[in-house]
Design a protein around this motif. Structure first.
Motif, mmCIF file in Angstrom:
data_model
loop_
_atom_site.group_PDB
_atom_site.id
_atom_site.type_symbol
_atom_site.label_atom_id
_atom_site.label_comp_id
_atom_site.label_asym_id
_atom_site.label_seq_id
_atom_site.Cartn_x
_atom_site.Cartn_y
_atom_site.Cartn_z
ATOM 1 N N LYS A 1 0.802 -1.232 0.000
ATOM 2 C CA LYS A 1 0.000 0.000 0.000
ATOM 3 C C LYS A 1 0.839 1.288 0.000
ATOM 4 N N VAL A 2 1.804 1.317 -0.910
ATOM 5 C CA VAL A 2 2.537 2.565 -1.149
ATOM 6 C C VAL A 2 2.540 2.799 -2.662
ATOM 7 N N THR A 3 3.119 3.906 -3.084
ATOM 8 C CA THR A 3 3.167 4.172 -4.520
ATOM 9 C C THR A 3 4.357 3.428 -5.140
ATOM 10 N N THR B 1 7.657 5.050 -4.563
ATOM 11 C CA THR B 1 8.298 4.803 -3.264
ATOM 12 C C THR B 1 9.163 3.546 -3.331
ATOM 13 N N TYR C 1 15.515 6.697 -0.668
ATOM 14 C CA TYR C 1 14.571 6.868 0.431
ATOM 15 C C TYR C 1 14.658 5.681 1.388
ATOM 16 N N VAL D 1 -3.353 4.130 -4.512
ATOM 17 C CA VAL D 1 -2.571 4.803 -3.469
ATOM 18 C C VAL D 1 -1.939 6.051 -4.074
ATOM 19 N N ILE D 2 -2.382 7.188 -3.598
ATOM 20 C CA ILE D 2 -1.859 8.455 -4.109
ATOM 21 C C ILE D 2 -0.827 9.015 -3.142
ATOM 22 N N THR D 3 -1.160 8.934 -1.836
ATOM 23 C CA THR D 3 -0.216 9.435 -0.834
ATOM 24 C C THR D 3 0.270 8.277 0.022
ATOM 25 N N ASP D 4 1.521 8.338 0.381
ATOM 26 C CA ASP D 4 2.094 7.354 1.296
ATOM 27 C C ASP D 4 3.121 8.063 2.158
ATOM 28 N N GLU D 5 3.891 7.299 2.915
ATOM 29 C CA GLU D 5 4.834 7.928 3.851
ATOM 30 C C GLU D 5 5.880 8.790 3.138
ATOM 31 N N ARG D 6 6.280 8.376 1.918
ATOM 32 C CA ARG D 6 7.287 9.154 1.194
ATOM 33 C C ARG D 6 6.714 10.489 0.728
ATOM 34 N N THR D 7 5.490 10.465 0.190
ATOM 35 C CA THR D 7 4.885 11.713 -0.275
ATOM 36 C C THR D 7 4.632 12.659 0.910
#
Lengths: 66, 132
Positions: A24-26, A29, A38, B57-63
């Motif tokens: 559940k990340v992009t 990422t 990162y 998923v558009i936003t995550d921890e990196r964004t």
């Protein structure tokens, strides 16, 4: 932080998109982690290690100099 | 980026643009009720679209980290600009130029917002220091 994410992903025949969807990340990422741009959070590191069924330290290698 | 993500991104951009344009028009024509209605309608549409495309998923921890760094950067650039503007007004003030008289009130207003921003920053910092 050095990591073996690309190798593990290839071993499990997964694309960056598949892995991103699973944790559940992009996709960006996952790409940033693989290219060591990162450092993932502890939560994401745990998710990835659980997905591949390996220990965190088997994926991520942080050279801590004390 | 998958086809679905591309469609979602385009829809978001188009709706944002339309809402901004219509809201701008409503504000220029001083139709505040209309502007508020459009704002809420826009928010409703966004919620509706988000539900329809919830698996993306558009936003995550990196964004979020990128956003935090950008906000911090913008904050410090804003502060430097205000300091430079004040220094300019102080040093160019004695020259009695017309332009200085015109920009001085604007610089003062921006400086007040700076103090308000610092106050907000410290208040939120105190809040999160106790919370985390």
């Amino acid at each position: 932080m050095k990591n073996k994410l690309k190798v593990l992903r290839a071993m499990h025949n997964m694309t960056q998109d598949n892995l991103a969807h699973a944790v559940k990340v992009t996709r960006q990422t996952i790409n940033a982690i693989e290219n060591e741009k990162y450092d993932p959070s502890l939560e994401l590191a745990f998710k990835i290690s659980k997905l591949f069924n390996v220990k965190i330290e088997d994926i991520f290698n942080y050279d801590l100099k004390l | 980026m998958s086809k679905k993500e591309q469609i979602y991104t385009v829809i978001r951009l188009v709706i944002s643009f339309l809402i901004a344009a219509v809201m701008g028009f409503a504000l220029v024509t001083r139709n505040l009720t209309g502007a508020v209605i459009i704002l809420f309608a826009g928010l409703f549409i966004f919620v509706f679209i988000k539900r329809r495309y919830k698996d993306i998923v558009i936003t995550d921890e990196r964004t979020r980290k990128i956003s935090e760094k950008s906000i911090a950067g913008a904050f410090w650039i804003y502060i430097v600009c205000i300091v430079l503007a004040n220094i300019s007004v102080i040093f160019l003030g004695p020259l009695d130029l017309e332009i200085i008289d015109r920009i001085t009130p604007a610089v003062h207003y921006i400086t007040y917002t700076f103090f308000f921003l610092i106050f907000l920053y410290e208040a939120l910092k105190y809040y999160y220091m106790n919370k985390m």
